[in-house]
Design an enzyme around this catalytic site. Structure first.
Site, PDB file in Angstrom:
ATOM      1  N   GLY A 108     -14.611 120.511  -4.175  1.00 19.17           N
ATOM      2  CA  GLY A 108     -14.175 119.598  -3.135  1.00 19.17           C
ATOM      3  C   GLY A 108     -12.950 120.108  -2.397  1.00 19.17           C
ATOM      4  N   SER A 109     -12.064 119.187  -2.055  1.00 21.89           N
ATOM      5  CA  SER A 109     -10.948 119.520  -1.169  1.00 21.89           C
ATOM      6  C   SER A 109      -9.879 120.400  -1.806  1.00 21.89           C
ATOM      7  CB  SER A 109     -10.309 118.234  -0.653  1.00 21.89           C
ATOM      8  OG  SER A 109     -11.209 117.555   0.201  1.00 21.89           O
ATOM      9  N   THR A 110      -9.926 120.614  -3.120  1.00 21.65           N
ATOM     10  CA  THR A 110      -8.974 121.566  -3.710  1.00 21.65           C
ATOM     11  C   THR A 110      -9.198 122.963  -3.134  1.00 21.65           C
ATOM     12  OG1 THR A 110     -10.434 121.984  -5.609  1.00 21.65           O
ATOM     13  CG2 THR A 110      -8.751 120.274  -5.863  1.00 21.65           C
ATOM     14  N   LYS A 129      -9.583 123.697  -0.164  1.00 20.34           N
ATOM     15  CA  LYS A 129      -8.904 123.817   1.122  1.00 20.34           C
ATOM     16  C   LYS A 129      -7.657 124.701   1.026  1.00 20.34           C
ATOM     17  CE  LYS A 129     -10.676 119.381   2.800  1.00 20.34           C
ATOM     18  NZ  LYS A 129     -10.398 117.949   3.034  1.00 20.34           N
TER      19      LYS A 129
END
Length: 486
Positions: free
Chosen positions: A213-215, A217
């Protein structure tokens, strides 16, 4: 001598020669293979004829050996706090092949490692006294992670960014390795564990890559800064909200429609976890540049040994533009282990340098003589520049102080992090995965730690599943323990 007798004699001589050749082959060439055969009972008898060496955590043995009764296998393996350390030790079983550190160092632990032999052992051909495995695991950090995860299905890894020492490897639900050690009862325990729908034998910390997921990013942001696409985490990006996916009628929207994500800077985009910014950023950079950065952090490495072989975290290839955009927010076919995401935070915390993670400090003989020291020269490599690392740390601090990671705040310490809530199942039909990757630095003695946590499933309502709600408190507990540990 008549012709018939000559032929018979020659034939018998050939048979004798064939037997001699076969006996020689078996004795000198196949002997070792037969001796090493897993079905050779003599090996098990020899292995368990005496107590095994031990695995050491925090100066204390978490393994032992006990006498058996009514068996030709004189000893069996025992474990102290078995469920707590199962993801580290693995098991040494009279019935099944050893796993984790028990498997990697089985020769050292059973005394057959040639480095253990003394001159007298060589002369008498006796098995040497077994050696010991000294781990880097900090019992306080391990306990903090295990207790904080509780009955959740998940995993966590903690690393000292400066040394690469792995301070904790936690996987829940766990199991007691002692249940598998005795040949008389191991079969029942094995069936129960392998039939368990929660798969307690799976080491989720090292061997279950899932969408981060957004980790992820953080990896995309690092690629953008290193490439020069943006010179600062505070520079505005050209990012419409929502972001129209190229060659598609779909758009990439954000969790919160009110978040200030349009043209947001990297700092703001990390703070609010703006999908539009990082989806567009991945497309602008191109998948090859993102992949190159991901691989610098350790993705796509199928030989990641710590020394347990970790499963490769994956950044996919041959994507189209919409898929590349989704990869920028840690979706599509991007996968990562908690170990991998802890490595990302560790490199950022350590000024852009990744020190090779390892959870074994030393191998010693029975008298404590060091055979191998893995703390001396663990190896390291620069992942990003000092400037990029500093900017990412600053942006991660904003996430914790003002953004989606406030549950990781620690009084008296500088904490930076990134949350993630990864979609799971077709059309996000199943419970999402909650992630948090972070680092903390003590304000008093400068001690540092990097932690990554993944919660695969919990009893929380679906609407309450988030990196900040489920994973950040676990990371906080582990970071506090690491900073307080002597």
């Amino acid at each position: 001598m008549n012709k018939t007798i000559r032929h018979a004699s020659a034939f018998i001589l050939l048979l004798v020669l064939a037997l001699l050749i076969r006996a020689t082959w078996v004795q000198f060439y196949e002997g070792k293979a037969l001796a090493d055969d897993k079905d050779n009972r003599r090996n098990a008898i020899a292995t368990y004829s005496a107590p095994l060496g031990n695995i050491i955590v925090g100066g204390r043995s978490v393994t032992g050996s006990a006498r058996t009764e009514g068996s030709d296998l004189a000893h069996r393996r025992t474990y102290t706090d078995g469920e707590l350390y199962a993801a580290v030790t693995g098991y040494a079983s009279q019935s099944y092949a050893p796993t984790q550190l028990e498997g990697i160092y089985q020769d050292l632990l059973n005394g057959t490692d040639t480095r253990l032999k003394t001159v007298m052992d060589t002369v008498t051909d006796q098995r040497a006294s077994p050696g010991n495995v000294v781990t880097t695991i900090d019992p306080a950090v391990q306990k903090a992670g295990y207790r904080a995860l509780g009955d959740k299905k998940g995993a966590a890894v903690a690393i000292d960014p400066r040394t690469g020492k792995i301070l904790a490897v936690v996987s829940t639900p766990s199991y007691d390795p002692s249940s598998l050690t005795d040949a008389g009862t191991a079969g029942t325990a094995w069936k129960r564990l392998t039939d368990d729908a929660d798969h307690p034998l799976t080491n989720r910390a090292l061997r279950q890559p899932l969408p981060p997921g957004s980790t992820f990013k953080l990896v995309v942001a690092a690629a953008a800064l290193e490439d020069g696409l943006y010179t600062s985490v505070d520079q505005s990006t050209d990012s419409p909200d929502p972001y129209p996916l190229p060659d598609s009628t779909r758009v990439l929207a954000n969790e919160s429609a009110s978040a200030p994500c349009e043209n947001a800077s990297i700092r703001v985009a990390l703070r609010y976890s703006c999908n539009n910014v990082f989806g567009k950023m991945a497309v602008t950079l191109g998948q090859d540049k993102v992949r190159a950065m991901a691989e610098k952090f350790g993705f796509d490495d199928d030989k990641q040994d710590v020394p347990v072989r970790a499963y490769a975290s994956v950044y996919p290839q041959h994507m189209d533009a919409p898929q590349t955009a989704l990869s920028g927010i840690g979706q599509f076919d991007v996968t990562a282990t908690p170990l991998q995401m802890a490595m990302v935070s560790a490199a950022i915390a350590n000024d852009g340098v990744l020190v090779s993670p390892h959870m074994v400090s030393q191998l010693t003989d029975s008298g404590g003589r060091v055979l191998s020291d893995y703390d001396d020269h663990p190896g390291s490599k620069r992942i990003v520049s000092s400037s990029t690392a500093e900017q990412l740390r600053s942006a991660m601090q904003t996430v914790v102080e003002q953004g989606t990671g406030t549950n990781a705040r620690i009084p008296g310490a500088t904490v930076g992090g990134k949350t993630g809530t990864a979609q799971h199942g077709e059309n996000n039909s199943q419970t999402p995965y909650a992630w948090f990757t972070s680092y903390a630095k003590s304000g008093t003695d400068g001690k540092e730690v990097a932690v990554a946590v993944m919660v695969e499933q919990s009893d929380a309502a679906r609407s309450e599943v988030s990196g900040n709600g489920l994973a950040a408190p676990v990371a906080k507990a582990m970071m506090q323990a690491a900073l307080a540990s002597g």
